[in-house]
Design a protein around this motif. Sequence first.
Motif: not given
Length: 282
Positions: A245-246, A249-256, A258-260
């Motif tokens: 999900t790189g 990154k920084g545009q959507l809320d994610m788990e630590p 990287g899962a959206i």
Amino acid sequence: MKVAVIGCTHAGVFSAQTILQEQPDWEVTVYERNDNLSFLSCGIALWVGDHVSDPKKMFYSSPESLASLGANMKMEHDVLSVDVDAKSLVVKDLKTGVETKDTFDKLVVTTGSAPVIPPIEGIDNKNVMLCKNYAHAKALKDIAPSIKSAVVIGSGYIGVEIAEQFAVTGKDVTLFDALPRVLAKNFDKTITDRVQKDYEDHGVKVQLGEKVVGFSGDNEVTVKTDKGSYTADIAVLAVGFKPNTGLLKGQLDMEPNGAIITNEYMQTSNPDVFAAGDASVV
């Protein structure tokens, strides 16, 4: 309505298919960096072990199938960047090298997961192989008849399955894990002790509590651990996967990891962006 779907293995296939079945007048464009879709990676070990009569059985859909529903299929196209707020993306045609910009009203992120590749010495050795997508599977299938030995690193589902198939087809197999038990994240000790014994009874050398620290070699590969070294024809790296999900990154809320993060409707923190499959978590 203009919809862009990024990634088309499983969640992407069914997302595009469902959207077009429910809304046949919508414009749906699917971007996939590979030349195939719907590959059943869960069957890689069975294919390598000669249990699949026809490689076509490793797929259940095709670009042509989605195109027949109305999808604009962009195979071998790699999405380089996404601007969620501007509702735009930049994509590269991997066959021509041409980069173009596109826009969308709704975005579906089904980019899946990628193998975890630890930053250890020699990780790029030509005899260190992965076990995730069709290209990896084809490489393993092609080389299997010519090898006599294999080291498998990681005793989760993927690792134990490929180790099993190498063993039952007559290879000398060593199975590694830094954890003290095989399938340690999946079952309790009662089960994993039985699994380990079954592997050992079938000739697999099970090396637990050993951390791989490096690879070397040309015609063979030597796997160096914190307790010793082991040489085989190939090594298969199967230490896990992470959300791919790189791009977001920084545009959507994610788990630590990287899962959206999505709600029950698979909407992300941006209501015009949806995510599904290995890239997401509800």
